[in-house]
Design an enzyme around this catalytic site. Structure first.
Site, mmCIF file in Angstrom:
data_model
loop_
_atom_site.group_PDB
_atom_site.id
_atom_site.type_symbol
_atom_site.label_atom_id
_atom_site.label_comp_id
_atom_site.label_asym_id
_atom_site.label_seq_id
_atom_site.Cartn_x
_atom_site.Cartn_y
_atom_site.Cartn_z
ATOM 1 N N GLU A 259 0.797 -1.231 0.000
ATOM 2 C CA GLU A 259 0.000 0.000 0.000
ATOM 3 C C GLU A 259 0.829 1.281 0.000
ATOM 4 O O GLU A 259 0.315 2.363 0.257
ATOM 5 C CB GLU A 259 -0.965 0.027 1.194
ATOM 6 C CG GLU A 259 -2.330 -0.548 0.922
ATOM 7 C CD GLU A 259 -2.370 -2.069 0.748
ATOM 8 O OE1 GLU A 259 -3.437 -2.560 0.425
ATOM 9 O OE2 GLU A 259 -1.359 -2.770 0.921
ATOM 10 N N TYR A 261 3.467 2.018 2.003
ATOM 11 C CA TYR A 261 4.079 2.386 3.280
ATOM 12 C C TYR A 261 5.584 2.109 3.253
ATOM 13 O O TYR A 261 6.147 1.743 2.220
ATOM 14 C CB TYR A 261 3.376 1.645 4.413
ATOM 15 C CG TYR A 261 1.960 2.125 4.655
ATOM 16 C CD1 TYR A 261 1.712 3.432 5.068
ATOM 17 C CD2 TYR A 261 0.869 1.278 4.459
ATOM 18 C CE1 TYR A 261 0.411 3.877 5.284
ATOM 19 C CE2 TYR A 261 -0.431 1.725 4.676
ATOM 20 C CZ TYR A 261 -0.655 3.019 5.084
ATOM 21 O OH TYR A 261 -1.938 3.467 5.296
ATOM 22 N N ARG A 309 2.363 -8.664 4.655
ATOM 23 C CA ARG A 309 1.489 -8.057 3.637
ATOM 24 C C ARG A 309 2.341 -7.649 2.450
ATOM 25 O O ARG A 309 3.030 -6.628 2.469
ATOM 26 C CB ARG A 309 0.772 -6.849 4.234
ATOM 27 C CG ARG A 309 -0.326 -6.261 3.344
ATOM 28 C CD ARG A 309 -1.604 -7.053 3.424
ATOM 29 N NE ARG A 309 -2.676 -6.403 2.693
ATOM 30 C CZ ARG A 309 -3.543 -5.552 3.235
ATOM 31 N NH1 ARG A 309 -3.455 -5.257 4.537
ATOM 32 N NH2 ARG A 309 -4.490 -5.006 2.505
ATOM 33 N N HIS A 347 -1.574 3.889 -1.798
ATOM 34 C CA HIS A 347 -2.614 4.863 -1.499
ATOM 35 C C HIS A 347 -2.610 6.025 -2.483
ATOM 36 O O HIS A 347 -3.649 6.669 -2.688
ATOM 37 C CB HIS A 347 -2.453 5.397 -0.073
ATOM 38 C CG HIS A 347 -2.859 4.411 0.976
ATOM 39 N ND1 HIS A 347 -4.065 3.755 0.947
ATOM 40 C CD2 HIS A 347 -2.222 3.958 2.085
ATOM 41 C CE1 HIS A 347 -4.157 2.952 1.996
ATOM 42 N NE2 HIS A 347 -3.052 3.050 2.690
ATOM 43 N N GLN A 435 -17.800 5.868 3.219
ATOM 44 C CA GLN A 435 -18.255 7.125 3.809
ATOM 45 C C GLN A 435 -18.078 7.203 5.321
ATOM 46 O O GLN A 435 -17.819 8.285 5.855
ATOM 47 C CB GLN A 435 -19.720 7.367 3.448
ATOM 48 C CG GLN A 435 -19.937 7.761 2.013
ATOM 49 C CD GLN A 435 -21.399 7.996 1.682
ATOM 50 O OE1 GLN A 435 -21.946 7.399 0.777
ATOM 51 N NE2 GLN A 435 -22.039 8.873 2.417
#
Length: 809
Positions: A259, A261, A309, A347, A435
């Site tokens: 992701e 990181y 991961r 991201h 949301q």
């Protein structure tokens, strides 16, 4: 490697084949295993195949989801996981913080007592364990200050911090999870791992570090390059956090290396520009991550799970090659990893990976490709947009050993138990809207769920039935999200509920939203409401127009809840009565014919929904199982062959025969009020077609006799020669019934207005469902009266810190 074979096997949801139940075909048992892995699997294998000659080989397996509910044996040192579901890591805001006690009063004047307790986190995970999840992973916890997600975010670096986590592990380990098809056990203890997350250049603090001195496009601070000495210190910090996690009672850790990181930043040549032993070749780029795994394994021993991961698809230019991920997988297994979890996308990637526009299981092909490569024998976890048991089973059948579901367990803590017990129609399905989960986290709020406001608020919202003396007869007017949520929650509490609606079906505005391409999951929420109303004996009276007189004559009803929703706002444009002018309701609900050139007035959520409907609707309403994975790959430029660096190819533009003008009065970016983590997706979906012009800062002058729209843009008059004009200029509260009841002094004391009828907005289903649910839990209390009937969850210190820091950033 024949990746194309994997793609055709995965296919789209509509082409799923029925699954066999032969245990020899279970993915983890079907490929060649190392002697160590074979030993791990032997118990399960023998349990599933030792049946008499008169028995079916599948007699011990779950009849519908044999793979999902086959336990997974991780060996004698660790033991058995109850099933193949992993509750993936997601930040909830319950992980606590590292703010010194001295600073707490300076940040917030609220009473957060005790401000560092993890009791709520313990209850949150305990309920998921009770719901049947065998293995869970916490939100990311930093191993040091440089790894913080934001100032004073959660970390695990000291014995004092470790002690706080014991309430979490004790809560989880108090739960026994049922096991299907295991000869030696009918249940096993629930397991939980702590995720060690170092954000690297994604940190929202000036302490940010990375492989090289670079700045992320989504973070405010440029990262400092880690020195070799700092790298070694960071390795020790990871190990220290893992050791503390074990002392706290965690069953393992997940090392976050995807992701985008810190560890991703070292592994990828996009961000690793180093010329030393930690840069250049894959061997050097992987040195940091492998040192962490090896030294962690040495420190924690064999009886501790290490999940890694691993990014299989970066979705950024110059990211990892899939072949490099294969090499890393081999090295990670040798270094001591127990389970390989899949990471999809950084991201900062401009490809959606978890939002509702992503078809179910769209990224499972990456894990399936790693599985088919046969390079490792440890369990592999597929992830992203797996939100129901059928999709999970399909993914496991296609080549994975476990499936990771994160937000689906926010939506329904009992997803696994309901699947196991044949109650799938009662699952409150995650609609991937972001949301109340991701959008909350990015502004410092505690996460929740649009369809399940109780998520992360388990200690606050009590669903236990009331005593008979507190139960009421309640009439609910309006079956949109607010009315449905209230009706179901009130009935669960024991109230007798009658739900009225003038329409022939429940759902309100959701019946329009579900038709918009990319929002097919909304069908699931309506299905859930219908099933739960039936289960809890909500009396439905559809095709019924409730009037003040009906309310006055219904003496048996103690209280009325008015959830009559909204009406479209009148934009007051001269000439708007022209037949070419349509409301969004006429388009999305009334199926009015719309021409090839269209002006859309309004660029809020409704304007974007209508625009996506006009450009993407195929002429047939679709459910979530009918969307095309292959079309999604093509449209967003995802390399399904897994041969390009970062997994990107040139997108294939969606073809539409319409051209739109999207207009708004305000200056600035159109759609600025859309979801923080999804707004960019909606804008890109439209602009990528090349069939839309977005115009802000306009005034609407008139609509002429031809139906053309006259506007003024930056002081310059302009005529848009369009076939139709669709008005999406916001909403106003529909308060006709509330106003009528206010003339009766006795009746008005019994009328509670909620949802859009209370406060109109951008069709805010999150607020509507939350409001309805919270009122349902308190409406029996004497102090809850009209005007004092709207309840919210108090923000925590993390939100206070975010609001304070926002003033300086």
């Amino acid at each position: 490697m024949n990746h194309q074979l994997l793609i055709s096997r995965h296919g789209c949801a509509g082409a799923r084949r029925r699954f066999g139940t032969n245990p020899s075909r279970l993915p983890f048992l079907s490929r060649p295993l190392s002697s160590q892995a074979a030993a791990r699997a032997s118990t399960i294998s023998s349990d599933n195949t030792n049946s008499s000659s008169n028995s079916s080989p599948s007699s011990n397996l779950h009849p519908k989801y044999p793979r999902l509910f086959t336990p997974l044996d991780l060996g004698p040192d660790i033991g058995v996981l109850a099933n193949r579901a992993l509750m993936g890591s997601m930040h909830s805001g319950l992980e606590g913080h590292s703010l010194p006690n001295l600073l707490v009063p300076l940040i917030s004047s609220k009473s957060h007592a005790p401000h560092d307790s993890l009791d709520r986190m313990g209850r949150y995970f305990q309920e998921r364990a009770q719901g049947g999840v065998g293995l869970m992973v916490t939100g990311g916890i930093a191993p040091n200050r440089a790894g913080w997600t934001g100032p004073f975010s959660s970390q695990l670096t000291t014995t004092k911090e470790m002690e706080l986590h014991k309430v979490v592990t004790e809560a989880v380990h108090a739960v026994q999870v049922p096991v299907v098809g295991h000869a030696d056990a009918t249940s096993v203890t629930a397991r939980i791992c702590l995720q060690i997350l170092h954000t690297g250049r994604y940190s929202y603090t000036p302490l940010a570090v990375s492989a090289s001195a670079t700045k992320s496009p989504i973070s405010p601070f440029k990262a400092r390059e880690l020195s070799v000495r700092s790298i070694r210190k960071t390795v020790r910090d990871f190990v220290n956090t893992a050791v503390l996690a074990k002392e706290a009672g965690y069953d393992g850790v997940e090392v976050m290396a995807s992701e985008g990181y810190l560890l991703s930043q070292f592994l990828s040549p996009k961000t690793n520009l180093r010329q030393d032993d930690y840069g250049g070749s894959l061997k050097n780029r992987a040195r940091f991550a492998l040192d962490i795994v090896r030294e962690t394994r040495e420190a924690v021993g064999k009886d501790f799970i290490i999940i890694f991961r691993l990014s299989l698809l970066d979705l950024v230019q110059d990211g990892l090659l899939f072949e490099e991920s294969l090499e890393l997988a081999v090295e990670l297994e040798a270094a001591g990893v127990t389970i390989l979890n899949t990471g999809i996308g950084w991201h900062e990637a401009r490809v959606p990976t978890i939002s509702t526009v992503v078809p179910r299981g769209a990224f499972a092909f990456c894990t399936q490709a790693l599985h088919q490569a046969n390079v490792v024998s440890i369990p592999l976890v597929a992830t992203n947009r797996i939100n129901d048991p059928a999709t999970a089973e399909h993914v496991l059948e296609g080549g994975a050993d476990m499936v990771s579901m994160a937000r689906p367990f926010l939506a329904d803590a009992e997803l696994m138990a309901k699947s196991r017990d044949g109650r799938e129609d009662e699952i409150n399905t995650c609609i991937a809207c972001n949301q109340a989960c991701l959008d909350h986290v990015f502004v410092g709020k505690v996460a929740s769920c649009l369809v399940n406001p109780r998520a992360c608020h388990e200690t606050e919202l009590n669903m236990d039935p009331l005593p008979e003396s507190d139960r009421l007869n309640i009439g609910v007017v309006g079956s949109g999200p607010a009315g449905c949520a209230f009706a179901v929650a009130a009935a669960q509490k024991g109230h007798s509920v009658t739900l009225f609606d003038k329409d022939s079906q429940i759902g309100g505005q959701f019946n329009m939203a579900k038709r918009v391409p990319g929002k097919e999951e909304f069908y699931e929420t309506l299905r859930y409401f219908r099933v739960m109303m039936d289960k809890h004996n909500v009396k439905l009276q559809l095709n019924t127009n409730v009037t003040r007189e009906l309310m006055q004559s219904s003496s048996n009803i103690h209280k009325w809840v008015v959830a009559t929703g909204v009406d479209p706002r009148d934009p007051k444009i001269p000439g708007q009565d022209h037949p070419n002018v349509l409301s969004y309701v006429e388009v999305l609900k009334g199926n009015k014919q719309v021409g090839k050139r269209v002006a859309v007035i309004g660029a809020g959520g409704i304007g974007f929904d209508v625009s996506e409907f006009l450009l993407y609707y195929s002429g047939k309403d679709k459910t979530a199982t009918e969307t095309s994975v292959e079309e999604f790959w093509k449209e967003w430029g995802i390399d399904a062959s897994l041969t390009t660096r970062g997994g990107l190819v040139k997108p294939k533009r969606h073809v539409s025969d319409r051209y739109l003008y999207m207009l708004q009065r305000k200056k600035g970016k159109l759609g600025a009020g859309l979801g923080k983590t999804t707004g960019w997706i909606h804008r890109a979906s439209l602009t990528n077609t090349g069939n839309i012009e977005m115009i802000g800062g306009v005034s609407y002058d008139k609509i002429d006799e031809k139906g053309h729209l006259h506007i003024t843009e930056n002081g310059v008059p302009r005529v848009l020669e369009v076939d139709n004009i669709v008005v999406c200029a916001g909403q106003i509260e529909h308060r006709e019934l509330e106003s009528a009841s206010a003339t009766d002094s006795e009746l008005k004391q019994k009328v509670f207005t909620i949802g859009g009828a209370f406060q109109a907005g951008e069709l805010d289903a999150k607020r509507a469902i939350d409001m309805g649910t919270r009122l349902a839990l308190k409406i029996h209390k004497p102090e809850v009266v009209p005007g004092n009937h709207v309840f919210f969850s108090e923000g925590g210190i993390e939100e206070d810190m975010f609001l304070m820091l926002k003033r300086f950033m």
